[in-house]
Motif scaffolding. Sequence first.
Motif, PDB file in Angstrom:
ATOM      1  N   GLY A 119      73.891  57.296  38.166  1.00  0.00           N
ATOM      2  CA  GLY A 119      73.968  56.189  39.108  1.00  0.00           C
ATOM      3  C   GLY A 119      75.095  55.212  38.824  1.00  0.00           C
ATOM      4  N   LEU A 120      75.968  55.549  37.893  1.00  0.00           N
ATOM      5  CA  LEU A 120      77.100  54.677  37.572  1.00  0.00           C
ATOM      6  C   LEU A 120      78.298  55.030  38.446  1.00  0.00           C
ATOM      7  N   VAL A 121      79.233  54.113  38.524  1.00  0.00           N
ATOM      8  CA  VAL A 121      80.474  54.355  39.247  1.00  0.00           C
ATOM      9  C   VAL A 121      81.555  54.685  38.234  1.00  0.00           C
ATOM     10  N   ALA A 122      82.158  55.862  38.384  1.00  0.00           N
ATOM     11  CA  ALA A 122      83.288  56.251  37.542  1.00  0.00           C
ATOM     12  C   ALA A 122      84.558  56.001  38.346  1.00  0.00           C
ATOM     13  N   MET A 123      85.422  55.157  37.808  1.00  0.00           N
ATOM     14  CA  MET A 123      86.669  54.849  38.512  1.00  0.00           C
ATOM     15  C   MET A 123      87.632  56.022  38.372  1.00  0.00           C
ATOM     16  N   PRO A 124      88.394  56.315  39.423  1.00  0.00           N
ATOM     17  CA  PRO A 124      89.343  57.424  39.352  1.00  0.00           C
ATOM     18  C   PRO A 124      90.406  57.168  38.281  1.00  0.00           C
ATOM     19  N   GLY A 125      90.862  58.219  37.640  1.00  0.00           N
ATOM     20  CA  GLY A 125      91.902  58.082  36.634  1.00  0.00           C
ATOM     21  C   GLY A 125      92.363  59.430  36.129  1.00  0.00           C
ATOM     22  N   VAL A 126      93.468  59.419  35.402  1.00  0.00           N
ATOM     23  CA  VAL A 126      94.017  60.650  34.853  1.00  0.00           C
ATOM     24  C   VAL A 126      94.347  60.510  33.371  1.00  0.00           C
ATOM     25  N   GLY A 127      93.918  59.456  32.737  1.00  0.00           N
ATOM     26  CA  GLY A 127      94.199  59.226  31.322  1.00  0.00           C
ATOM     27  C   GLY A 127      93.208  59.939  30.424  1.00  0.00           C
ATOM     28  N   ASN A 128      93.149  59.499  29.186  1.00  0.00           N
ATOM     29  CA  ASN A 128      92.225  60.097  28.221  1.00  0.00           C
ATOM     30  C   ASN A 128      90.963  59.253  28.099  1.00  0.00           C
ATOM     31  N   PHE A 129      90.589  58.595  29.187  1.00  0.00           N
ATOM     32  CA  PHE A 129      89.391  57.769  29.204  1.00  0.00           C
ATOM     33  C   PHE A 129      88.827  57.727  30.616  1.00  0.00           C
ATOM     34  N   VAL A 130      87.583  57.263  30.710  1.00  0.00           N
ATOM     35  CA  VAL A 130      86.931  57.031  31.997  1.00  0.00           C
ATOM     36  C   VAL A 130      86.454  55.593  32.000  1.00  0.00           C
ATOM     37  N   SER A 131      86.750  54.885  33.065  1.00  0.00           N
ATOM     38  CA  SER A 131      86.237  53.529  33.230  1.00  0.00           C
ATOM     39  C   SER A 131      84.990  53.609  34.097  1.00  0.00           C
ATOM     40  N   LEU A 132      83.924  52.975  33.610  1.00  0.00           N
ATOM     41  CA  LEU A 132      82.632  53.023  34.292  1.00  0.00           C
ATOM     42  C   LEU A 132      82.182  51.632  34.686  1.00  0.00           C
ATOM     43  N   ARG A 133      81.617  51.522  35.893  1.00  0.00           N
ATOM     44  CA  ARG A 133      80.992  50.270  36.330  1.00  0.00           C
ATOM     45  C   ARG A 133      79.492  50.438  36.160  1.00  0.00           C
ATOM     46  N   LEU A 134      78.878  49.483  35.423  1.00  0.00           N
ATOM     47  CA  LEU A 134      77.460  49.552  35.105  1.00  0.00           C
ATOM     48  C   LEU A 134      76.690  48.458  35.839  1.00  0.00           C
ATOM     49  N   PRO A 135      75.374  48.593  35.933  1.00  0.00           N
ATOM     50  CA  PRO A 135      74.560  47.533  36.536  1.00  0.00           C
ATOM     51  C   PRO A 135      74.204  46.437  35.522  1.00  0.00           C
ATOM     52  N   VAL A 136      74.769  46.517  34.327  1.00  0.00           N
ATOM     53  CA  VAL A 136      74.515  45.543  33.256  1.00  0.00           C
ATOM     54  C   VAL A 136      75.849  45.098  32.670  1.00  0.00           C
ATOM     55  N   SER A 137      75.821  44.088  31.844  1.00  0.00           N
ATOM     56  CA  SER A 137      77.023  43.588  31.184  1.00  0.00           C
ATOM     57  C   SER A 137      77.694  44.682  30.357  1.00  0.00           C
ATOM     58  N   GLY A 138      78.989  44.849  30.536  1.00  0.00           N
ATOM     59  CA  GLY A 138      79.730  45.821  29.745  1.00  0.00           C
ATOM     60  C   GLY A 138      79.715  45.479  28.266  1.00  0.00           C
ATOM     61  N   LEU A 139      79.804  44.194  27.963  1.00  0.00           N
ATOM     62  CA  LEU A 139      79.786  43.768  26.562  1.00  0.00           C
ATOM     63  C   LEU A 139      78.442  44.073  25.920  1.00  0.00           C
TER      64      LEU A 139
END
Length: 131
Positions: A62-82
Amino acid sequence: VFMKCFFVIRYSDPRDLHSFPTRRSSDLAALAALADEPYKNKILAHNARERQRLASGAEALGLVAMPGVGNFVSLRLPVSGLAAARTLLDQGIMVRPWVEAGYENCLRVTVGEAADTDAVLDALAALLGTQ
């Protein structure tokens, strides 16, 4: 490793501030790795495969994975990233929380080995209560 080495070589001006400082011997090793086409292609294919697996697994949670082509994935969570990063760190998983305005609920997860992807996805499922 490949993408981090490329970053260091491409942006090696000492006035640039980046989070991957290296010694000259590391720079030379990175240049050798970049010159080895079969190795470079193997690493790029591995990163693409695990990046897709990580993004798809996160989206299944249920998370959002932002598009990218690097060696990582940026994810949007329903909670604080920190807060999520601290919880994952307690389990031995290091991720980078975004702190920029508008991205407070985001994490940057570096692509690793298949077992690393499994561990991150399991930890995210537990964090979200979907396991």
